[in-house]
Scaffold this active site. Structure first.
Site, mmCIF file in Angstrom:
data_model
loop_
_atom_site.group_PDB
_atom_site.id
_atom_site.type_symbol
_atom_site.label_atom_id
_atom_site.label_comp_id
_atom_site.label_asym_id
_atom_site.label_seq_id
_atom_site.Cartn_x
_atom_site.Cartn_y
_atom_site.Cartn_z
ATOM 1 N N ASP A 20 31.141 13.663 41.551
ATOM 2 C CA ASP A 20 30.523 14.988 41.490
ATOM 3 C C ASP A 20 30.273 15.449 42.923
ATOM 4 O O ASP A 20 30.691 14.797 43.887
ATOM 5 C CB ASP A 20 29.231 14.953 40.658
ATOM 6 C CG ASP A 20 28.109 14.201 41.365
ATOM 7 O OD1 ASP A 20 28.372 13.546 42.406
ATOM 8 O OD2 ASP A 20 26.965 14.283 40.891
ATOM 9 N N LYS A 80 36.352 14.204 35.492
ATOM 10 C CA LYS A 80 34.998 13.757 35.821
ATOM 11 C C LYS A 80 34.214 13.434 34.548
ATOM 12 O O LYS A 80 33.561 12.385 34.451
ATOM 13 C CB LYS A 80 34.257 14.824 36.629
ATOM 14 C CG LYS A 80 32.951 14.309 37.187
ATOM 15 C CD LYS A 80 32.138 15.399 37.838
ATOM 16 C CE LYS A 80 31.312 16.102 36.794
ATOM 17 N NZ LYS A 80 30.388 17.092 37.320
#
Ligand code: SF4
Length: 248
Positions: free
Chosen positions: A176, A158
């Site tokens: 997220d 991420k």
């Protein structure tokens, strides 16, 4: 804003009946698997056109001065809010905006700057270690390379996606908690894991929207499709959203 009705388009390869089953499990809706209406490419274009019209140049909300401070800010943001991270980095970055300055600052003093952020001890250790690696292996520069980024301490997929997208303009999608929820609720990219949602979105998002897709979806999840009580009544894609429990 007027919403365009979608009346034509071919079936999306990315939305077979299978993912419908997954979205049911991920969001606990009451709809039966066979009732899920797959997205067609024209609808996907319409959704992102609306996001673009509403916010042509979406920005991430983590404050940073350069690719290095972006990397540090994202590393600090795990299980923390952007607001909380910004509050700390506003004091930290003026004194440490390069790997060298961060290493010189040292772990102990860094901890003092970020002690209001969750997991700050581990994060301080990682920030110093990643700064040392940037100096030793990358000429103090943030590498524009996924594997090299993910090899840095405390940097996962991420974080690498955020840095590649914001610092280097690559069409990556960082999933997220907000984007994970939106991908599943809308049915755009259902998945049991962030990676499944990311790969699902990469398949369906048209190239013209790829650069900003993750910002639009994150902001949508953060301010409209919020976790506890989504604001479906003001949602600009409510007519297209597949969530059976939407309130419009
Ligand atoms: S209609 Fe409701 S559930 Fe669907 S995307 Fe909009 S806010 Fe989220």
């Amino acid at each position: 804003m007027a919403k365009k009705a979608i009346t034509s388009g071919s079936k999306s390869k990315a939305s077979p009946a299978g993912p419908a089953k997954r979205v049911l499990k991920a969001t606990k809706p009451k709809l039966k698997p066979g009732k899920f209406k797959p997205w067609i490419p024209a609808e996907v274009v319409e959704v992102f056109t609306r996001f673009r019209n509403a916010n042509p140049e979406p920005k991430g909300e983590l404050e940073h001065l350069n690719p290095y401070t972006l990397l540090v800010a994202v590393a600090l943001s795990a299980q923390a809010t952007d607001v909380g991270v910004n509050r700390a980095t506003r004091h930290l970055f003026p004194v440490a905006d390069t790997p060298e300055k961060m290493v010189e600052l040292g772990e102990e003093r860094l901890r003092e700057y970020i002690k209001t952020i969750g997991l700050y001890r581990t994060k301080a250790k990682n920030v110093i270690a990643l700064s040392e690696q940037l100096i030793a292996l990358h000429g103090s520069q943030v590498p524009r390379d996924r594997a090299a980024l993910e090899a840095l301490p405390g940097v996962g997929r991420k974080t690498a996606n955020v840095v590649l997208n914001i610092a280097f303009g690559e069409p990556t999608i960082a999933v997220d908690t907000h984007l994970f929820r939106v991908g599943n609720r809308t049915g755009l990219a259902p998945g049991k894991t962030p990676l499944e949602v990311e790969l699902g979105l990469l398949k369906i998002v048209p190239p013209e929207f790829a650069r900003h897709a993750h910002h639009w979806l994150i902001l949508h999840g953060r301010y409209t499709c919020i976790a506890r009580k989504p604001r479906c009544e003001v949602c600009i894609i409510n007519d297209l959203c597949r969530w059976p429990e939407k309130t419009v």
